[in-house]
Design an enzyme around this catalytic site. Structure first.
Site, PDB file in Angstrom:
ATOM      1  N   GLY A 421      41.052  26.499-110.482  1.00 27.06           N
ATOM      2  CA  GLY A 421      41.501  27.852-110.206  1.00 27.06           C
ATOM      3  C   GLY A 421      42.381  27.850-108.981  1.00 27.06           C
ATOM      4  O   GLY A 421      42.251  27.011-108.117  1.00 27.06           O
ATOM      5  N   GLY A 423      44.593  30.646-106.373  1.00 28.45           N
ATOM      6  CA  GLY A 423      44.943  32.012-106.045  1.00 28.45           C
ATOM      7  C   GLY A 423      45.659  32.048-104.723  1.00 28.45           C
ATOM      8  O   GLY A 423      45.958  31.009-104.152  1.00 28.45           O
ATOM      9  N   GLY A 426      43.231  30.653-101.944  1.00 24.32           N
ATOM     10  CA  GLY A 426      42.762  29.290-101.909  1.00 24.32           C
ATOM     11  C   GLY A 426      42.718  28.661-103.277  1.00 24.32           C
ATOM     12  O   GLY A 426      43.214  29.214-104.253  1.00 24.32           O
ATOM     13  N   VAL A 428      40.309  26.450-106.140  1.00 20.21           N
ATOM     14  CA  VAL A 428      38.949  26.125-106.551  1.00 20.21           C
ATOM     15  C   VAL A 428      38.971  24.799-107.300  1.00 20.21           C
ATOM     16  O   VAL A 428      39.777  24.599-108.203  1.00 20.21           O
ATOM     17  CB  VAL A 428      38.354  27.209-107.455  1.00 20.21           C
ATOM     18  N   LYS A 442      35.299  25.994-103.440  1.00 18.56           N
ATOM     19  CA  LYS A 442      36.367  26.933-103.111  1.00 18.56           C
ATOM     20  C   LYS A 442      36.869  26.632-101.720  1.00 18.56           C
ATOM     21  O   LYS A 442      36.124  26.635-100.746  1.00 18.56           O
ATOM     22  CB  LYS A 442      35.815  28.354-103.177  1.00 18.56           C
ATOM     23  N   ASP A 540      35.305  44.541-105.161  1.00 14.97           N
ATOM     24  CA  ASP A 540      36.349  44.011-106.036  1.00 14.97           C
ATOM     25  C   ASP A 540      35.756  43.716-107.418  1.00 14.97           C
ATOM     26  O   ASP A 540      35.912  42.634-107.966  1.00 14.97           O
ATOM     27  CB  ASP A 540      36.965  42.752-105.418  1.00 14.97           C
TER      28      ASP A 540
END
Ligand SMILES: *[C@@H]1O[C@H](CO)[C@@H](O)[C@H](O)[C@H]1NC(C)=O
Ligand SMILES: *[C@@H]1O[C@H](CO)[C@@H](O)[C@H](O)[C@H]1NC(C)=O
Ligand SMILES: *[C@@H]1O[C@H](CO)[C@@H](O)[C@H](O)[C@H]1NC(C)=O
Ligand SMILES: *[C@@H]1O[C@H](CO)[C@@H](O)[C@H](O)[C@H]1NC(C)=O
Ligand SMILES: *[C@@H]1O[C@H](CO)[C@@H](O)[C@H](O)[C@H]1NC(C)=O
Ligand SMILES: *[C@@H]1O[C@H](CO)[C@@H](O)[C@H](O)[C@H]1NC(C)=O
Ligand SMILES: *[C@@H]1O[C@H](CO)[C@@H](O)[C@H](O)[C@H]1NC(C)=O
Ligand SMILES: *[C@@H]1O[C@H](CO)[C@@H](O)[C@H](O)[C@H]1NC(C)=O
Length: 746
Positions: A421, A423, A426, A428, A442, A540
């Protein structure tokens, strides 16, 4: 120094280096040994009792710069152990255009005492129409002469005294007086244009260099100065005072020998071979350490100094001539336990030990630096604070502080292949711990105090939360530049991915599963809002932050933006933070954060679940771009069944759909107060689920039921191949490109 030693070790072993210029042939102790840059050596001396004989008494006139050294009237050029060089005396004769003599000088030198002119000197005539006579005596009268002739300037060669413009002749041994007189054949009448003068003088042959036409045409003063200052005349000196060596003189001191100088009827002393020093002084000559005298005594083996000599031999197990480079060759020998091999082994071993020592020191320093850096990061990442909390609260006990090495090992040094992942905040990584546990790691991208704070925030919140539907934080690593969090690995992607990226018609996303996921998520959020020691607002909530594990169990994740709400505060004023499409409009307008904001966001997730539409839909008209608006409008206008995913119309009862529709509508209420609590939402969803335990009994759709059963059977919960798009793991990476973040826009 250490390094030098190593570099030097091998080459130094075979060499003997260092310059051997040891000048201890000096003046008598207590006497001046230097005049200007001329060294005065005994038997010569300046001042009373400093010389051996009055012949060797020198005067140093310090009114010149540099000071000038004289013996009698003669200026000394330099002194050696058998010779004395003095400034020469030059005769010259110059003519004017009419052939009349302008200047005429007869030079002479009378050596008194222990000196004679060396045969290294030549009587030299420089001129183009000149002859010179040398008259002198060495006991017997001596006379000789030489012609310097030429007719044109271009004929005159420079550098060699060949008879053209320059002429040289020898002198006899033992000469102690000479004068030189000059004459001309044609009074320079035919060469006056380039040569006005003729010269005659004694000079050391090796020192004299004829300057060609330049010497002929230059001013006579310049020429005589040049000759005097750079080209000396050599004198031999002898000691006459005590007679000859044979007469049994005892003037030569230790380790020296006496020898007769025939032409001077005297003697001199000389150090024995292998000794050096001043043989006229009481200290005598001293042994020369030839092994320290690389230049004159090259030895490429083992050099051993002896009295008066030295030996140069090859090292053990080598043979040959050590006097020459590579002269020593190894003797072929099988036995290895000899001295030489041992020596070399010890040597090589020593070098290795030292090298490894150096390398060790280097890495030691590096490691220390690294450790210090890590300690710094640890502090900067709030490690100290966190450690305190871990100590003081039992709930933190489950948390592990991972080391940098552990995590690097787990992720293959954070290799690209392990990225699951990505973003704005950061990256993952998937990792495997040494105990084979799969983890998601993460790692924040930025070194930024607020980022670190967010991470610590998440750590603090998650360590308080123990719920089967909340992603579990296993630990963290604070030694890195950025804080790193380690979670349990959730293998089956996000809810967002399952709703919006389905391929083909089959999916595990049955009505039953949708209700279950919604119910699980709602209960987790309800737990966060009311059952933790301090209420937590997620802030969120979105389908991308709801993960599914291998059993499709719901896991809420990403608490980076979450807030702990102190019990006595109903509302918290914050920076607006959240994701477009899920963001509570009331919170957006007032920046007053309450649990009801999460309820609103959850309402959007529910709407997503039953319509299969994205929270912001590009295909919808302006006003209804927002799924929340689109949904509430549809409910208001009784068009709910038009927007519900067709599949659900088959799987769910109309009552159920109606109920969920109403629930969503209430969650999406613009006024927070009118929204149900998360707890109420969870209870309601749980209630609806009960009906789905026997869904088929309530099916009223008849014809379609057969194909429906088939479909349900095929979409087995656990064997459906899912799209392997791991990039959808936005939840881990805290996707932010859709986030609103900024000050209250009021
Ligand atoms: C002595 O000094 C002068 C000038 O400083 C220099 O030209 C000359 O070469 C020196 N002589 C020796 C023997 O060093
Ligand atoms: C040194 O030289 C100067 C100039 O030629 C002369 O006047 C003086 O007497 C000299 N001194 C000695 C001690 O010879
Ligand atoms: C003296 O001068 C001559 C000629 O310049 C030179 O070859 C010689 O080496 C010098 N000797 C000493 C002891 O300086
Ligand atoms: C040369 O010297 C003599 C005597 O001093 C003089 O009479 C004559 O004029 C000089 N010639 C030239 C060309 O200077
Ligand atoms: C040159 O030396 C010789 C021999 O010693 C002598 O007879 C003669 O007078 C000297 N000439 C001059 C000009 O000094
Ligand atoms: C050279 O000069 C001398 C005297 O000055 C004179 O006697 C002689 O004749 C001259 N020789 C020539 C070739 O001019
Ligand atoms: C000769 O040289 C050796 C070695 O330098 C020294 O020990 C000894 O005293 C010298 N002999 C005399 C008589 O000076
Ligand atoms: C090496 O040099 C030394 C000193 O000059 C000499 O005594 C010896 O004989 C030489 N050895 C060989 C093998 O030439």
């Amino acid at each position: 120094m250490f390094l030098y030693f190593i570099l030097c070790l091998l080459p130094c072993y075979l060499t003997m280096a260092v310059d051997g210029v040891t000048t201890n042939n000096i003046a008598k102790p207590g006497c001046q040994s230097q005049c200007g840059n001329i060294t005065v050596t005994y038997p010569f001396g300046i001042g009373t009792d400093c010389f051996l004989d009055y012949s060797f008494e020198l005067t140093c006139n310090n009114s010149y710069e540099p000071p000038k050294l004289f013996v009698g009237d003669l200026q000394i050029y330099n002194i050696s152990d058998s010779e004395l060089r003095i400034f020469t005396t030059i005769s010259y004769r110059c003519y004017n255009q009419s052939g009349v003599v302008d200047y005429d000088h007869v030079g002479w030198t009378d050596l008194v005492g222990f000196y004679t002119f060396s045969v290294k000197n030549k009587f030299t005539v420089v001129g183009c129409d000149d002859y010179a006579l040398i008259s002198g005596t060495n006991g017997a009268d001596f006379s000789s002469g030489c012609f310097g002739l030429c007719s044109q300037a271009r004929d005159v060669p420079s550098g060699e005294c060949s008879g053209i413009g320059c002429c040289q002749t020898s002198i006899p041994k033992g000469l102690s007086y000479y004068n030189a007189t000059l004459g001309s054949v044609k009074n320079h009448s035919h060469v006056i244009s380039f040569s006005e003068c003729g010269y005659g003088f004694l000079v050391e042959e090796d020192s004299f260099v004829f300057g060609g036409v330049n010497d002929l045409s230059t001013d006579y003063l310049k020429f005589t100065n040049k000759i005097r200052s750079t080209m000396p005349v050599v004198l031999d000196w002898v000691i006459k005072s005590d007679g000859t060596c044979a007469a049994g003189v005892n003037a030569c001191k230790g380790n020296s020998t006496c020898y007769d100088v025939v032409e001077g009827e005297g003697y001199r002393c000389i150090c024995k071979s292998g000794y050096e020093g001043n043989p006229y002084l009481d200290a005598g000559c001293q042994d020369v350490d030839e092994c320290n005298d690389h230049g004159t005594n090259p030895c490429y083996g083992i050099c051993t100094n002896t009295l008066g000599s030295y030996t140069c031999t090859c090292p053990p197990q080598f043979s040959g001539n050590a006097n020459v480079t590579n002269g020593c060759q190894p003797i072929a020998q099988k036995s290895s336990n000899n001295v030489s091999t041992t020596f070399i082994i010890v040597l090589v071993f020593g070098v290795l030990v030292m090298l490894s020592g150096l390398v060790g020191i280097y890495y030691g320093i590096r490691k220390r630096k690294l450790i210090r850096l890590r300690e710094k990061f640890f502090e900067q990442n709030g490690g100290v604070l966190l450690k305190q909390k871990i100590k003081s609260q039992q709930s933190y006990e489950a948390m592990t502080l991972f080391s940098t090495e552990q995590l690097r090992k787990a992720t293959g040094s954070y290799s690209q292949e392990n990225i699951i992942g990505r973003g704005a905040y950061g990256v993952v990584y998937k990792g495997i711990l040494s105990d084979k546990r799969l983890v998601a790691i993460k790692r924040s991208k930025l070194v930024d105090a607020t980022q670190a704070e967010q991470f610590i925030n998440e750590v603090l919140i998650l360590t308080q939360v123990i719920h089967r539907n909340v992603v579990k934080l296993l630990g963290c690593c604070l030694e890195e530049e950025v804080p790193v969090l380690v979670y349990e690995f959730i293998s089956n992607n996000t809810l967002f991915h399952h709703i919006h990226h389905r391929l083909g018609g089959m999916s595990w996303l049955t009505w039953e599963n949708r209700l279950r996921v919604a119910s699980e998520a709602a209960s987790a959020l309800g737990y966060l809002h009311s059952e933790t020691t301090m209420p937590i607002i997620h802030r969120d909530v979105k389908s991308a932050n709801i993960l599914l594990d291998e059993n499709y169990t719901t896991k809420i994740s990403d608490f980076g933006a979450s807030r702990l709400v102190p019990l006595d505060h109903e509302q918290v004023t914050t920076l607006i933070q959240g994701t477009l499409g899920y963001l509570d409009p009331e919170y957006f307008n007032s920046s007053q954060l309450t649990e009801k904001s999460d309820v609103y966001s959850f309402g959007v997730v529910l709407a997503e679940l039953i319509t299969g539409k994205k929270p912001i839909g590009a295909d919808r008209t302006n006003e209804e771009k927002n799924l929340a608006t689109y949904f509430t409008n549809a409910v208001k206008e009784n068009r709910l069944f038009e927007i519900i995913e067709p599949r659900l119309l088959r799987e769910a009862t109309l009552n159920q759909l109606q109920a969920v529709g109403n629930l969503v509508k209430r969650c999406l209420s613009l006024v927070g107060r009118n929204r149900p609590t998360m707890k109420e939402v969870a209870v309601e969803l749980e209630g609806l689920r009960k009906f789905t335990t026997h869904p088929w009994a309530q099916k009223q759709i008849g014809n379609e039921s057969k194909s429906l059963v088939l479909e349900v059977e095929q979409s087995d919960l656990y064997s459906v191949p899912l799209i392997n798009s791991i990039t959808e793991w936005e939840s881990y990476s805290g996707i932010s490109n859709t986030s609103l973040e900024g000050n209250n826009p009021r």
